[in-house]
Design an enzyme around this catalytic site. Sequence first.
Site, PDB file in Angstrom:
ATOM      1  N   GLU A  97     -32.541 -44.771  18.249  1.00  0.00           N
ATOM      2  CA  GLU A  97     -33.679 -44.668  17.334  1.00  0.00           C
ATOM      3  C   GLU A  97     -33.239 -44.945  15.895  1.00  0.00           C
ATOM      4  O   GLU A  97     -32.224 -44.431  15.435  1.00  0.00           O
ATOM      5  CB  GLU A  97     -34.281 -43.272  17.435  1.00  0.00           C
ATOM      6  N   LYS A 154     -43.449 -45.336  17.817  1.00  0.00           N
ATOM      7  CA  LYS A 154     -43.283 -43.974  18.320  1.00  0.00           C
ATOM      8  C   LYS A 154     -44.612 -43.238  18.243  1.00  0.00           C
ATOM      9  O   LYS A 154     -45.288 -43.252  17.205  1.00  0.00           O
ATOM     10  CB  LYS A 154     -42.227 -43.242  17.487  1.00  0.00           C
ATOM     11  N   TYR A 161     -41.034 -29.882  13.956  1.00  0.00           N
ATOM     12  CA  TYR A 161     -40.384 -28.584  14.061  1.00  0.00           C
ATOM     13  C   TYR A 161     -38.907 -28.699  13.674  1.00  0.00           C
ATOM     14  O   TYR A 161     -38.342 -29.789  13.603  1.00  0.00           O
ATOM     15  CB  TYR A 161     -40.515 -28.036  15.488  1.00  0.00           C
ATOM     16  N   CYS A 198     -37.486 -41.433  21.523  1.00  0.00           N
ATOM     17  CA  CYS A 198     -37.084 -40.030  21.420  1.00  0.00           C
ATOM     18  C   CYS A 198     -38.163 -39.053  21.895  1.00  0.00           C
ATOM     19  O   CYS A 198     -38.360 -38.863  23.075  1.00  0.00           O
ATOM     20  CB  CYS A 198     -36.648 -39.711  19.988  1.00  0.00           C
ATOM     21  N   LYS A 219     -27.863 -28.017  24.636  1.00  0.00           N
ATOM     22  CA  LYS A 219     -28.996 -28.938  24.673  1.00  0.00           C
ATOM     23  C   LYS A 219     -28.755 -30.126  25.594  1.00  0.00           C
ATOM     24  O   LYS A 219     -29.701 -30.690  26.151  1.00  0.00           O
ATOM     25  CB  LYS A 219     -29.308 -29.436  23.257  1.00  0.00           C
ATOM     26  N   ASP A 232     -11.616 -16.829   9.750  1.00  0.00           N
ATOM     27  CA  ASP A 232     -12.591 -17.876   9.433  1.00  0.00           C
ATOM     28  C   ASP A 232     -11.917 -19.090   8.793  1.00  0.00           C
ATOM     29  O   ASP A 232     -12.139 -20.229   9.211  1.00  0.00           O
ATOM     30  CB  ASP A 232     -13.675 -17.329   8.501  1.00  0.00           C
ATOM     31  N   THR A 246     -15.776 -21.588   3.996  1.00  0.00           N
ATOM     32  CA  THR A 246     -15.302 -21.074   5.282  1.00  0.00           C
ATOM     33  C   THR A 246     -16.117 -19.910   5.829  1.00  0.00           C
ATOM     34  O   THR A 246     -15.716 -19.292   6.814  1.00  0.00           O
ATOM     35  CB  THR A 246     -13.824 -20.638   5.161  1.00  0.00           C
ATOM     36  N   GLU A 291     -21.812 -13.690   8.279  1.00  0.00           N
ATOM     37  CA  GLU A 291     -21.747 -13.402   6.844  1.00  0.00           C
ATOM     38  C   GLU A 291     -22.920 -14.014   6.092  1.00  0.00           C
ATOM     39  O   GLU A 291     -23.531 -13.377   5.229  1.00  0.00           O
ATOM     40  CB  GLU A 291     -20.428 -13.936   6.275  1.00  0.00           C
ATOM     41  N   LYS A 351     -29.211 -16.382  -1.624  1.00  0.00           N
ATOM     42  CA  LYS A 351     -27.845 -16.891  -1.497  1.00  0.00           C
ATOM     43  C   LYS A 351     -27.813 -18.134  -0.607  1.00  0.00           C
ATOM     44  O   LYS A 351     -27.190 -19.148  -0.944  1.00  0.00           O
ATOM     45  CB  LYS A 351     -26.918 -15.825  -0.914  1.00  0.00           C
TER      46      LYS A 351
END
Length: 578
Positions: free
Chosen positions: A41, A116, A122, A152, A195, A320, A421, A426, A549
Amino acid sequence: MKIAIAQLNPTIGDISGNSNLILEAAKKATVERANLLLTPELSLIGYPPRDLLMDASFIAAAATQLQKLAQDLPPDLTVIVGTVVPNAHAVKLGGKSLFNSAVLLQNGAVKQVFHKRLLPTYDVFDEDRYFEPGENSNYFTVGELKIGVTICEDLWNNVEFWGKRSYAGNPIADLAKLGVDLVVNLSASPYSAGKRGVRSAMLQHSVIRCGIPIVYANQVGGNDDIIFDGSSFAVDRKGDLIQVLISFETDFAVLEYEENKQDLVGSNQQSAAEIEAVQLSFYPPEGDAEIWAALVLGVRDYVRKCGFSKVVLGLSGGIDSALVAAIASCAIGPENVLGVLMPSPYSSDHSVNDALELARNLGMAIELLPIGDLMKSYDRTLADLFVNTTFGIAEENIQSRIRGNLLMAISNKFGQLLLSTGNKSEMSVGYCTLYGDMNGGLAVISDVFKSRVYSLCRWLNAGGYAGTVPPFPSPSKEIIPVNIISKAPSAELKPGQVDRDSLPDYDVLDDILQRSIEHHQSVPEIVAAGHDAAVVKFVVKLVRQSEFKRRQAAPGLKISDRAFGTGWRMPIAKASFY
């Protein structure tokens, strides 16, 4: 008839370069005596192009290159290319100005165009922002063979498979009514853990339901936060996978449609055992190997497509940064990775030693920049203003911001991409410092929960490194020092600090976060699953308070269905309803 699948890794906006990828695949298809070549695509312009589609010069350049490509292609080969096509009726009749299209190139010209029909809106998708949906499904012919064309999402409205209808139309059902013999699909279907298996199961179900074989050509590679796994395949009329392409790598394959059998057969000598092995790899329980491959590809392509050759990251001696260093070393080679160790007076000796051992195991360079004197300078500067206050979060964050400044200075000075990292646990609850450890151009593991970080490191040490390219230099011992895995996680911003002083144990925290963020469960539902109500409310509150953040964080590689990136659209200023 022979059909070639080109599993390409286009770069968004590199119209000339992408055209060359298609042309090279076409030459290979000709050598293999293929009659038809499929590309992914929007293969000519890259997916997702986003607001580049609002630039008229970009659209014009794509149209010009398409004509040139048509003339450059081998004359005896039919090629389907993904690109955008202007909507000629938009001005008079309304609607979006472009179609997401598959263009049939043959004998030096555009012979047919397919639009298409189903435009996803979404998660990371917002195609109705740019595209007008096609009205009808259509096919082209090769001899007497009718080949239906889909793009697709056109295949993702199988109501029996999903148990619901997402769109009014069903392109594959419409093609069945037109009596097509074969369906081809040009895709740019992003990766998320697990997936690949869902995708192949859905199309196998569709084939069994409609009795029409399908050839599926998917894009591979990383584009910004989105990773595409490729994993292209073909399904015969019985619903069996008869051709599979490699995941997370560019690939090319040829198969045949035998008219006497009215079905697809594989033709590049893939054995039944090989096909079964790859099919089984489509169905891991969101395995570490799959996630590792996705993250390595995401880092490699982000570095390359953004014009970098080297990266820098802070090494703390924690798990991490150790995982990110390992991913980066595998992605672009350890010789192109610089780790910077910036101990404070609160850093333990074992953290310093663990970081040094990690660097030796990976074969990467390391710099040691102690920050104790810089911390004292900040203390002196703020002394009068902070008088009669107690040491707290402000002082802890100063340490992180000193480190962030040093890392950014190195990045600016030497043109190295700074990798942040922080993990998903977190990032979810805000256990990170703005303008400190959140600094960076790419957040490598921001969609990886802490418990998965541990799992990936254990997998790597158990022999996962054996499949890495390039291989790590020390396969005879663990890659991640065992002490990094076994010690209690800590930010080491004050004496004796450990993460569980501020947060629930990560097994508990991650289960609550996964239920809330990825499965959209309410507080009562999470409590009903066995979690303490006060802990659940505390965690959910932290997630909502930390939105400001995340809005300022570096782009992070997406490996789940619900990542803090393009598809996450939460308000910052909002009231709590718990």
